[in-house]
Design a protein around this motif. Structure first.
Motif, short mmCIF file in Angstrom:
data_model
loop_
_atom_site.label_atom_id
_atom_site.label_comp_id
_atom_site.label_asym_id
_atom_site.label_seq_id
_atom_site.Cartn_x
_atom_site.Cartn_y
_atom_site.Cartn_z
N GLY A 421 -24.52 -5.31 -0.21
CA GLY A 421 -23.44 -4.83 0.65
C GLY A 421 -22.57 -5.96 1.15
O GLY A 421 -22.27 -6.92 0.43
N ALA A 453 -27.62 -0.66 3.81
CA ALA A 453 -27.05 0.04 2.67
C ALA A 453 -26.41 1.36 3.09
O ALA A 453 -25.32 1.72 2.64
CB ALA A 453 -28.14 0.30 1.63
N PHE A 456 -23.15 0.64 4.93
CA PHE A 456 -22.09 0.26 3.99
C PHE A 456 -21.51 1.50 3.33
O PHE A 456 -20.29 1.66 3.23
CB PHE A 456 -22.66 -0.70 2.94
N SER A 480 -17.81 -8.63 0.09
CA SER A 480 -19.12 -8.09 -0.24
C SER A 480 -19.89 -9.06 -1.13
O SER A 480 -19.30 -9.92 -1.80
CB SER A 480 -18.98 -6.75 -0.96
N SER A 493 -26.29 -1.32 -2.85
CA SER A 493 -25.38 -0.77 -1.85
C SER A 493 -24.04 -0.36 -2.43
O SER A 493 -23.43 0.63 -2.00
CB SER A 493 -25.16 -1.79 -0.73
N ASN A 494 -23.55 -1.09 -3.41
CA ASN A 494 -22.22 -0.80 -3.95
C ASN A 494 -22.19 0.53 -4.70
O ASN A 494 -21.12 1.12 -4.87
CB ASN A 494 -21.77 -1.93 -4.88
#
Length: 657
Positions: A421, A453, A456, A480, A493-494
């Protein structure tokens, strides 16, 4: 002779003197002159005078003694060489009288390194060569020496750029005799296949490009009352390649298949990747098979893994599958194949909608194919749009990788892909930005969970639907962390996943091959061997090295290509913003260039929002812009763009001065 008391006092004095001195660690940086600097780990710069610079090379990691010189500059004296900048390097062959040297191809490296007579080769002045450092100047009173490993040639040679990049980044592919013998044995074992579940009755299909030969995935889906039963079969080299074998060691060192423009550098020997294990049409092949139950809403309800035997019913290509799905054109005389693709398309559509609602799905970015002539120069660049066929395959691969991540995480094993994140060192800056941009209520709703996470994901989802603040997402992306491989099953997280571990490309990625070995241990009920943290760190470095090689090759070739297009206007989007200007990526070719704004032009840079204001115009990330191609700079691997409004501002600044 000193008595014990005196020796003790002297020892204490020595300790006190050492303690009073300031030491630091950092990396040596060269300059255009004979002097240099040490970029300290704490962010400071320490000056290296020409005499001290003679003992080190740019890129060396060193321990230094720090003092102040007569100019009140922080100055460094090298105490210890912690890590040399390089062992092998690329450079230009230089001849001066009877002496031969090499000038390394490294930024701000103006020093010639001596080539002893016994370590020279049949090279001419100006040749590009691959060398090995045999004597570091720190250990030899400033006298460095190298030997020639290979003559790469001259820039006018065909495919010179590829040869140099392969040498510079150590991308040579070499398989020793025992590896070749093992490959032949693996091929025979794969055909014989062994005791496995038979899935040959399923109409699995591969979907890939026309030219793909190393096909490592085949897919199938059937509709049920509650959703879909999805079957993903992945080529299974891991069952026949021992982790301690020569082939496995080579794959580990190579990390992954590297795709340079017009050239493929495979991770595995070609006869394995494109023949023995490739899921060729109508050929029986061993596979790792994942069967997942997906609900009508798109959630993965359950899954299983097992070793199987499959037979791909059809090698499909992306354009034909896409046309069949979107236009209903004739695809195959085999009804089962048509039904498979239709069902997979329906599954993919629902699965994508589920991810959009529950995870993070980002806008597709186009790829660009560079077509080269017989000299290795770019002849044409074609934009490759992502079609519904690509998305179909992507959704199936995401299913098996998510299932693999869940399975491996439950056994505290495997190599996971994680994304942490927002960067921890930028959280203060990020909070300041959000506090300025959002209402107090909006800020309070996200501020405390930014480092998690879920936090985010909540922030990105909120900003995407915000009536006026969606533009903040772009600078947040630049603040990030990068995704990386890890032995810890941490969130991605993305993408908004709790766990993610890739197993879908074992012919092309070592992490996937390693995860196949681990899953095989789990399926066999054996003690699971955890991945080695140091090995995964080294693998991350290898993968990064490959990415840099691809980028340099592409930038180099593109900077040559644009020289025939100087003065042409093109549309692009701003990809990076700095105090000096901004970078633009062209929409139709993917060529990246920089718009430099001189100091004479008044401008304001906002580091938090990553915007640059010139006059009344604000240049911000991901916004469209028209540029003019101004210059190709192959020696710097760069392209220079111009913008009409910026040129007008430059002229105005000249007039004002």
């Amino acid at each position: 002779m000193f008595d014990k008391s005196t020796i003790a006092q002297l020892s204490e004095l020595k300790t006190a003197i050492i303690a009073s001195k300031e030491y630091g660690q950092g990396t040596v940086v060269g300059s255009n002159g004979r002097f240099g600097f040490v970029k300290l780990d704490d962010g400071r710069d320490a000056f290296l005078n020409p005499e001290k610079m003679q003992l080190v090379l740019p890129g060396d990691k060193v321990k230094v003694l720090l003092t102040k010189n007569s100019k009140d500059q922080l100055e460094a004296a090298v105490e210890t060489l912690l890590e040399p900048a390089f062992k092998r390097f690329v450079g230009e062959y230089k001849i001066k009288g009877n002496n031969h040297f090499v000038l390394p191809d490294t930024k701000n490296f103006g020093r010639w390194i001596f080539l002893p007579p016994q370590f020279r080769a049949k090279c001419k002045d100006g040749d590009t060569v691959l060398c090995e450092l045999i004597r570091h100047p720190f250990n030899e009173d400033g006298k460095a020496a190298a030997k020639i490993i290979a003559n790469i040639g001259k820039e006018s040679d065909p495919y010179f750029e590829h040869k140099l990049v392969v040498a510079k980044y150590g991308l040579f592919r070499y398989w020793p005799k025992d590896a070749n013998e093992q490959a032949a044995a693996c091929k025979k074992m794969a055909i014989e296949s062994g005791d496995r579940t038979d899935f040959t009755h399923l109409p699995l299909v591969t979907i890939d490009s026309y030219s793909t030969r190393d096909m490592d995935d085949a897919v199938y889906a059937e509709k049920t009352d509650s959703g879909w039963n999805v079957t993903v079969a992945i080529a299974d080299p891991g069952s026949f390649i021992s982790p301690s074998s020569a082939i496995a060691k080579g794959a580990r060192d190579y990390g992954q298949t590297v795709y340079l423009p017009g050239e493929v550098l495979p991770m595995l020997p070609d006869n394995l990747a494109t023949e023995a294990f490739s899921l060729l049409e109508n050929e029986t092949r061993p596979a790792l098979v994942c069967q997942a139950k997906v609900t009508n809403e798109g959630a993965i309800e359950s899954f299983t893994f097992e070793k199987g035997i499959i037979r791909s019913r059809c090698k499909c290509n992306y354009p034909a599958v896409s046309q069949y799905i979107t236009e209903g054109t004739t695809f195959s005389d085999d009804t089962e194949i048509n039904n498979t693709i239709t069902t997979l398309a329906e599954f993919a559509r629902v699965r994508l909608a589920y991810r959009e609602a529950n995870n993070l799905v980002h806008e597709d970015q186009p790829d660009f194919d560079l077509y080269l002539d017989n000299k290795g120069k770019v002849d044409n660049i074609v934009k490759r749009e992502r079609t519904v066929a690509h998305k179909l395959v992507e959704e199936a691969m995401l299913v098996i990788n998510l299932c693999a991540g869940e399975l491996l995480a439950s056994h505290s094993a495997g190599i996971h892909t994680r994304h942490d994140g927002l960067r921890q060192d930028r959280l203060g800056e990020i909070k300041a930005l959000l506090k300025e941009e959002l209402s107090p209520e909006e800020f309070e709703s996200v501020a405390e969970s930014l480092a998690t996470a879920d936090g985010f994901k909540a922030l990105v989802k909120m900003l995407r639907v915000h009536p006026t603040k969606s533009h903040i997402i772009s600078p947040l992306k630049r603040m990030s962390a990068n995704s990386h491989l890890s032995i810890e099953a941490k969130p991605h997280s993305n993408q908004g996943y709790a766990h993610y571990a890739t197993v879908s490309s074992p012919l092309r990625r070592y992490a996937d091959l390693s995860n196949h070995w681990t899953i095989a241990q789990i399926l066999a009920g054996k003690k699971v061997q955890s991945a080695n943290e140091k090995a995964v760190t080294r693998l991350n470095e290898t993968l990064d090295n490959g990415r840099k090689a691809v980028r340099e090759t592409e930038q180099w070739l593109k900077s040559q290509y644009v020289q025939a297009h100087i003065g042409e206007k093109a549309q692009g989007h701003i990809r990076i913003v700095t105090q000096q200007g901004f970078g633009v990526k062209l929409d139709d070719t993917g060529i990246e260039g920089f718009v430099q704004i001189p100091k004479s032009v008044k401008k304001a840079f906002d580091a938090k929002r990553m915007t640059l204001t010139v006059g009344e115009t604000v240049y911000m990330l991901d916004t469209p812009i028209e540029i003019t191609i101004a210059e190709g700079l192959p020696e710097k691997r760069r392209v220079r763009f111009e913008v009409d409004a910026i040129n007008a501002a430059i002229e105005a600044a000249k007039t004002a001065s």
